[in-house]
Design an enzyme around this catalytic site. Sequence first.
Site, PDB file in Angstrom:
ATOM      1  N   GLU A 115       1.140  -1.228   0.220  1.00  0.00           N
ATOM      2  CA  GLU A 115      -0.029   0.352   0.063  1.00  0.00           C
ATOM      3  C   GLU A 115       0.856   1.109   0.435  1.00  0.00           C
ATOM      4  OE1 GLU A 115      -2.848  -0.170   2.869  1.00  0.00           O
ATOM      5  OE2 GLU A 115      -3.997  -1.555   1.507  1.00  0.00           O
ATOM      6  N   HIS A 231      -9.850  10.425   2.966  1.00  0.00           N
ATOM      7  CA  HIS A 231      -9.594   9.308   1.904  1.00  0.00           C
ATOM      8  C   HIS A 231     -10.034   9.797   0.893  1.00  0.00           C
ATOM      9  CE1 HIS A 231      -9.640   5.546  -0.019  1.00  0.00           C
ATOM     10  NE2 HIS A 231      -9.107   4.939   1.249  1.00  0.00           N
ATOM     11  N   ARG A 277      -2.038  10.185   0.926  1.00  0.00           N
ATOM     12  CA  ARG A 277      -3.085   9.871   0.606  1.00  0.00           C
ATOM     13  C   ARG A 277      -4.076  11.476   1.075  1.00  0.00           C
ATOM     14  NH1 ARG A 277      -6.065   5.882   4.945  1.00  0.00           N
ATOM     15  NH2 ARG A 277      -5.215   4.131   3.126  1.00  0.00           N
ATOM     16  N   HIS A 336     -12.330   9.976   7.326  1.00  0.00           N
ATOM     17  CA  HIS A 336     -11.923   8.908   7.073  1.00  0.00           C
ATOM     18  C   HIS A 336     -11.258   8.317   8.580  1.00  0.00           C
ATOM     19  CE1 HIS A 336     -10.993   4.540   5.908  1.00  0.00           C
ATOM     20  NE2 HIS A 336      -9.829   4.635   5.520  1.00  0.00           N
ATOM     21  N   ARG A 371      -2.198   9.227   9.046  1.00  0.00           N
ATOM     22  CA  ARG A 371      -1.830   7.714   9.707  1.00  0.00           C
ATOM     23  C   ARG A 371      -1.092   6.986   7.963  1.00  0.00           C
ATOM     24  NH1 ARG A 371      -5.401   3.875   8.554  1.00  0.00           N
ATOM     25  NH2 ARG A 371      -6.690   4.919   8.057  1.00  0.00           N
TER      26      ARG A 371
HETATM   27  C1  SIN Z   1      -8.033   1.941   2.116  1.00  0.00           C
HETATM   28  O1  SIN Z   1      -8.959   0.492   2.416  1.00  0.00           O
HETATM   29  O2  SIN Z   1      -8.134   2.887   1.278  1.00  0.00           O
HETATM   30  C2  SIN Z   1      -8.147   1.976   3.038  1.00  0.00           C
HETATM   31  C3  SIN Z   1      -7.319   1.518   4.362  1.00  0.00           C
HETATM   32  C4  SIN Z   1      -6.872   2.347   5.511  1.00  0.00           C
HETATM   33  O3  SIN Z   1      -7.331   3.208   5.825  1.00  0.00           O
HETATM   34  O4  SIN Z   1      -6.406   1.824   6.644  1.00  0.00           O
END
Ligand code: SIN
Length: 505
Positions: A115, A231, A277, A336, A371
């Site tokens: 990720e 998000h 993000r 988020h 985060r």
């Molecule tokens: C996501 O799956 O995009 C969110 C994961 C997260 O907020 O840690």
Amino acid sequence: MKRIRHDGVVVVGAGLAGLTAALAAAPAKVLLLTGAPLNQGCSSAWAQGGMAAALSADDTPALHAADTVAAGAGLVDPVMARLLAEEGPAAVRALADLGAPFDRTADGDFAQSLEAAHSRARVARVKGDQAGRAIMEAVTAAVLAAPHVEVRAGAALRGLLQDVQGAVRGVLAEQDGRMVQILARAVVLATGGIGGLYAVTTTPAELTGDGLGLAALAGAAVADPEFVQFHPTAIDVARDPAPLATEALRGEGAVLVDAAGERFMGRYHPDAELAPRDVVARAIHAEREAGRGAFLDARDAIGDHFPDEFPAVFAACLAGGIDPRRQLIPVAPACHYHMGGIVTDADGRTSLPGLFAAGECASTGVHGANRLASNSLLEAAVFGARAGAAAREAEGLCEPPLALVTGPQLPKPALQVLRQAMSRDAGVIRDAAGLTRLLQLIEELEAKHGQAPALVAARLVAACALARGESRGGHFRADATGAAEPARTFVTLADLQPALKFAAE
Ligand code: SIN
């Protein structure tokens, strides 16, 4: 008013942090209060990402901690990040032992996904976007089978009971319209975040920061409340809460385009769709504000694999009238995750004796200003267990006199006004004029409706966002785009508003 004595620990909240705390408090008796039915009303069950942990041969907790520190834009507590990363692998294995069906490799190891902002593939997932639901089902089953835990669903937190020294000795809960005071040896708040304070959120809308607000009203120290993570890709189909299109879609190659089909992320960051993000959230915000629109194009990257690989996103799209195999998914940034919260030490202890906190309502210092993806379920599991184990050792019950710290519930129409204002003025882009206007609204709402815990939580966000005259991580000030010396925020409500009102018993 009815008063009962619980000779054990009261845990408030049944997300992953609350459930883990309840299990870890054994053999102490636990009364687990949750306003919503189990597995509803908590963000954990909606998590589409997974749990980050250094489980593969080419990874180490030190690398995971370093990524966590880097993502947090100068405000992560490195000792806490190291603790989180070191306890991560064991936490994932413990959940697997409870039955969480993490994806496995052919050799039986945990499959690991990459990720954004992780230097290694280290996210343990369940069938694409099913991690939160599957983990919560396993842990909920364990809690229901645990003889030391009594679950009281439908019992909403309405107040905290404090002794004359300020120690927390119990809670006020509302169930079936009746109020009950519950005295306990210790109280663990695991009440989740503040998504419901925003008009657009990926979290359950009932999460309006009540635990945070009540703890602040009781005098607990709060850290970094201005840091809210937005998000980038909530699915914009006019649903409240907004369904999430997981970041993993972009990890698999889905791209962001405007209404003309042009990719735009290259104009904002060299890592394009896999930029941090907050950068992606601001880019999408800017494209939408400019009238160009923003859409996730997963047709080539995922296409016909959608139903198998991302069933939750697929179902949400279909429910919104979009077939993501053939159509673009309209996206918008949404509240988020709240990085700030009630200050805790490594064992969930807050600044108030008897009061513990874990999960999103807490601030352990591991998230800083931003985060790292998939660190939140991990934090809930690691620090939830530590808080539960520490709460079990808390001293005995206290006899009255006790003071009741409480506040009214904000009426729904007023909450909707607040949510719109929070999204507009304390959202992806902030400035002094908007935050001042927001604080004035909060004053007006308090004057009309009283000091509701939701308003207290909103005040903490707005006042500390106004005070932070710089841009860092999830906090972006259009009128102060540079960064100052890194410094965390530590406040009590008294610092923000001297005239505190405690409703005496
Ligand atoms: C996501 O799956 O995009 C969110 C994961 C997260 O907020 O840690």
